[in-house]
Design a protein around this motif. Sequence first.
Motif, PDB file in Angstrom:
ATOM      1  N   ALA A   1      36.393  33.602  44.656  1.00  0.00           N
ATOM      2  CA  ALA A   1      35.751  34.260  45.793  1.00  0.00           C
ATOM      3  C   ALA A   1      34.318  33.788  45.979  1.00  0.00           C
ATOM      4  O   ALA A   1      33.881  33.524  47.107  1.00  0.00           O
ATOM      5  CB  ALA A   1      35.794  35.778  45.601  1.00  0.00           C
ATOM      6  N   MET A   2      33.579  33.663  44.887  1.00  0.00           N
ATOM      7  CA  MET A   2      32.175  33.260  44.991  1.00  0.00           C
ATOM      8  C   MET A   2      32.027  31.826  45.481  1.00  0.00           C
ATOM      9  O   MET A   2      31.024  31.477  46.112  1.00  0.00           O
ATOM     10  CB  MET A   2      31.480  33.429  43.643  1.00  0.00           C
ATOM     11  N   THR A   3      32.987  30.980  45.202  1.00  0.00           N
ATOM     12  CA  THR A   3      32.887  29.577  45.614  1.00  0.00           C
ATOM     13  C   THR A   3      33.489  29.310  46.993  1.00  0.00           C
ATOM     14  O   THR A   3      33.202  28.267  47.593  1.00  0.00           O
ATOM     15  CB  THR A   3      33.564  28.648  44.588  1.00  0.00           C
ATOM     16  N   THR A   4      34.295  30.222  47.505  1.00  0.00           N
ATOM     17  CA  THR A   4      34.986  29.970  48.779  1.00  0.00           C
ATOM     18  C   THR A   4      34.600  30.925  49.899  1.00  0.00           C
ATOM     19  O   THR A   4      34.940  30.674  51.054  1.00  0.00           O
ATOM     20  CB  THR A   4      36.514  30.040  48.586  1.00  0.00           C
ATOM     21  N   GLU A   5      33.905  32.028  49.568  1.00  0.00           N
ATOM     22  CA  GLU A   5      33.553  33.014  50.588  1.00  0.00           C
ATOM     23  C   GLU A   5      32.032  33.088  50.748  1.00  0.00           C
ATOM     24  O   GLU A   5      31.344  33.732  49.953  1.00  0.00           O
ATOM     25  CB  GLU A   5      34.098  34.390  50.197  1.00  0.00           C
ATOM     26  N   PRO A   6      31.487  32.447  51.787  1.00  0.00           N
ATOM     27  CA  PRO A   6      30.030  32.447  51.948  1.00  0.00           C
ATOM     28  C   PRO A   6      29.427  33.819  52.187  1.00  0.00           C
ATOM     29  O   PRO A   6      28.237  34.026  51.954  1.00  0.00           O
ATOM     30  CB  PRO A   6      29.826  31.534  53.171  1.00  0.00           C
ATOM     31  N   GLY A   7      30.222  34.777  52.621  1.00  0.00           N
ATOM     32  CA  GLY A   7      29.701  36.113  52.864  1.00  0.00           C
ATOM     33  C   GLY A   7      29.591  36.975  51.629  1.00  0.00           C
ATOM     34  O   GLY A   7      29.054  38.084  51.688  1.00  0.00           O
ATOM     35  N   LEU A   8      30.089  36.475  50.491  1.00  0.00           N
ATOM     36  CA  LEU A   8      29.978  37.202  49.229  1.00  0.00           C
ATOM     37  C   LEU A   8      28.752  36.686  48.483  1.00  0.00           C
ATOM     38  O   LEU A   8      28.695  35.531  48.081  1.00  0.00           O
ATOM     39  CB  LEU A   8      31.238  37.004  48.382  1.00  0.00           C
ATOM     40  N   VAL A   9      27.762  37.552  48.293  1.00  0.00           N
ATOM     41  CA  VAL A   9      26.481  37.164  47.722  1.00  0.00           C
ATOM     42  C   VAL A   9      26.449  37.355  46.212  1.00  0.00           C
ATOM     43  O   VAL A   9      25.898  36.532  45.471  1.00  0.00           O
ATOM     44  CB  VAL A   9      25.333  37.971  48.375  1.00  0.00           C
ATOM     45  N   THR A  10      27.035  38.448  45.754  1.00  0.00           N
ATOM     46  CA  THR A  10      26.971  38.795  44.337  1.00  0.00           C
ATOM     47  C   THR A  10      28.303  39.379  43.887  1.00  0.00           C
ATOM     48  O   THR A  10      28.901  40.189  44.596  1.00  0.00           O
ATOM     49  CB  THR A  10      25.859  39.831  44.075  1.00  0.00           C
TER      50      THR A  10
ATOM     51  N   ALA B   1      32.582  40.333  56.283  1.00  0.00           N
ATOM     52  CA  ALA B   1      32.850  39.511  55.101  1.00  0.00           C
ATOM     53  C   ALA B   1      33.677  40.283  54.078  1.00  0.00           C
ATOM     54  O   ALA B   1      34.567  39.711  53.424  1.00  0.00           O
ATOM     55  CB  ALA B   1      31.541  39.042  54.485  1.00  0.00           C
ATOM     56  N   TYR B   2      33.402  41.554  53.948  1.00  0.00           N
ATOM     57  CA  TYR B   2      34.159  42.407  53.023  1.00  0.00           C
ATOM     58  C   TYR B   2      35.608  42.525  53.464  1.00  0.00           C
ATOM     59  O   TYR B   2      36.536  42.360  52.664  1.00  0.00           O
ATOM     60  CB  TYR B   2      33.484  43.781  52.957  1.00  0.00           C
ATOM     61  N   ARG B   3      35.841  42.793  54.752  1.00  0.00           N
ATOM     62  CA  ARG B   3      37.204  42.936  55.245  1.00  0.00           C
ATOM     63  C   ARG B   3      37.968  41.618  55.129  1.00  0.00           C
ATOM     64  O   ARG B   3      39.163  41.610  54.786  1.00  0.00           O
ATOM     65  CB  ARG B   3      37.200  43.405  56.701  1.00  0.00           C
ATOM     66  N   GLN B   4      37.304  40.500  55.390  1.00  0.00           N
ATOM     67  CA  GLN B   4      37.968  39.204  55.298  1.00  0.00           C
ATOM     68  C   GLN B   4      38.404  38.890  53.874  1.00  0.00           C
ATOM     69  O   GLN B   4      39.432  38.241  53.648  1.00  0.00           O
ATOM     70  CB  GLN B   4      37.031  38.108  55.821  1.00  0.00           C
ATOM     71  N   HIS B   5      37.604  39.363  52.905  1.00  0.00           N
ATOM     72  CA  HIS B   5      37.928  39.112  51.499  1.00  0.00           C
ATOM     73  C   HIS B   5      39.328  39.622  51.155  1.00  0.00           C
ATOM     74  O   HIS B   5      40.084  38.966  50.433  1.00  0.00           O
ATOM     75  CB  HIS B   5      36.889  39.787  50.607  1.00  0.00           C
ATOM     76  N   TYR B   6      39.691  40.764  51.688  1.00  0.00           N
ATOM     77  CA  TYR B   6      40.964  41.381  51.343  1.00  0.00           C
ATOM     78  C   TYR B   6      42.164  40.700  51.987  1.00  0.00           C
ATOM     79  O   TYR B   6      43.316  41.033  51.670  1.00  0.00           O
ATOM     80  CB  TYR B   6      40.936  42.872  51.674  1.00  0.00           C
ATOM     81  N   HIS B   7      41.898  39.747  52.867  1.00  0.00           N
ATOM     82  CA  HIS B   7      42.989  38.996  53.487  1.00  0.00           C
ATOM     83  C   HIS B   7      43.105  37.578  52.935  1.00  0.00           C
ATOM     84  O   HIS B   7      43.916  36.793  53.423  1.00  0.00           O
ATOM     85  CB  HIS B   7      42.779  38.948  55.005  1.00  0.00           C
TER      86      HIS B   7
ATOM     87  N   ASP C   1      44.105  34.575  50.302  1.00  0.00           N
ATOM     88  CA  ASP C   1      45.261  34.333  49.443  1.00  0.00           C
ATOM     89  C   ASP C   1      44.954  34.649  47.980  1.00  0.00           C
ATOM     90  O   ASP C   1      45.805  35.202  47.267  1.00  0.00           O
ATOM     91  CB  ASP C   1      45.708  32.874  49.570  1.00  0.00           C
ATOM     92  N   HIS C   2      43.744  34.302  47.549  1.00  0.00           N
ATOM     93  CA  HIS C   2      43.430  34.513  46.136  1.00  0.00           C
ATOM     94  C   HIS C   2      43.334  35.992  45.802  1.00  0.00           C
ATOM     95  O   HIS C   2      43.743  36.413  44.710  1.00  0.00           O
ATOM     96  CB  HIS C   2      42.153  33.772  45.728  1.00  0.00           C
ATOM     97  N   PHE C   3      42.828  36.812  46.725  1.00  0.00           N
ATOM     98  CA  PHE C   3      42.811  38.245  46.438  1.00  0.00           C
ATOM     99  C   PHE C   3      44.221  38.816  46.453  1.00  0.00           C
ATOM    100  O   PHE C   3      44.574  39.655  45.614  1.00  0.00           O
ATOM    101  CB  PHE C   3      41.935  39.013  47.424  1.00  0.00           C
ATOM    102  N   GLY C   4      45.043  38.365  47.389  1.00  0.00           N
ATOM    103  CA  GLY C   4      46.423  38.823  47.435  1.00  0.00           C
ATOM    104  C   GLY C   4      47.178  38.495  46.160  1.00  0.00           C
ATOM    105  O   GLY C   4      47.939  39.321  45.638  1.00  0.00           O
ATOM    106  N   ALA C   5      46.947  37.292  45.630  1.00  0.00           N
ATOM    107  CA  ALA C   5      47.611  36.891  44.392  1.00  0.00           C
ATOM    108  C   ALA C   5      47.133  37.742  43.222  1.00  0.00           C
ATOM    109  O   ALA C   5      47.933  38.154  42.370  1.00  0.00           O
ATOM    110  CB  ALA C   5      47.348  35.410  44.122  1.00  0.00           C
ATOM    111  N   PHE C   6      45.833  38.016  43.179  1.00  0.00           N
ATOM    112  CA  PHE C   6      45.288  38.879  42.125  1.00  0.00           C
ATOM    113  C   PHE C   6      45.892  40.273  42.203  1.00  0.00           C
ATOM    114  O   PHE C   6      46.298  40.854  41.188  1.00  0.00           O
ATOM    115  CB  PHE C   6      43.769  38.952  42.231  1.00  0.00           C
ATOM    116  N   HIS C   7      45.964  40.818  43.408  1.00  0.00           N
ATOM    117  CA  HIS C   7      46.492  42.171  43.579  1.00  0.00           C
ATOM    118  C   HIS C   7      47.930  42.264  43.081  1.00  0.00           C
ATOM    119  O   HIS C   7      48.293  43.213  42.361  1.00  0.00           O
ATOM    120  CB  HIS C   7      46.413  42.572  45.050  1.00  0.00           C
TER     121      HIS C   7
END
Length: 224
Positions: free
Chosen positions: A146-155, A179-185, A187-193
């Motif tokens: 997430a930190m390397t692929t989502e520019p809207g995630l700061v920390t 940015a928060y809502r996009q994170h939940y869509h 692929d990597h978050f879906g796989a983790f879930h």
Amino acid sequence: MVVLQQAPLFRLFKLRIKASERAAFARVGEQNLLKSITREPGTLAMYTGHLDLNGVENRVLELYRDQASYEIHAKSPQFQVFKTVAGQAVVEQSVTVLTPILLLTSGPALRIMAPTKYLVVLTEFTVKADQLRAFQSLLTAEMQTAMTTEPGLVTGYLGQSTADPQQLIVFDLYENETAYRQHYHTDHFGAFHQASRSLIVQQATVEVRPDVLVNQGPLTYERE
């Protein structure tokens, strides 16, 4: 980029304050954070925010390079002023001391004050005791992606409660709600879930509206 070789001091506070003291509490809190982050190199990050519209339910997350750095902060004039006001304002307090597992911060040093579009998301997991290692592996991999692929995630911070090792806390700071809502869509978050849900006993997520967000800039730490 600050690359920490030793585990820093990492804590999460939950504070309930008197509604009548909200303005004074916020004012001295802001000065405490802004002065501390500029005067204390060992104060790595401090984030404050509230859950409710009245600002009664508050969250404070602190990160110090080591115990000595915290002692410097605790003796500072700005903290003493804050401590005095907080003594009148706070009616309930709890602190979770955390063992850091993964700490990732990108972008320039932050000096953000409300109102702001930034959003903090706190997630508390209770994990099956015999699945802790597997869960941590899945979660750290997801956070790194997430930190390397989502520019809207700061920390993205991950810590383990020292009092209850089955409790893990994730602190995420996003540039905005989109940015928060996009994170939940992703692929990597879906796989983790999908992979992790059978490992979890309980999960609670809250959105925190920031009051003050300060840090010293890019930082990374990973527990071996």
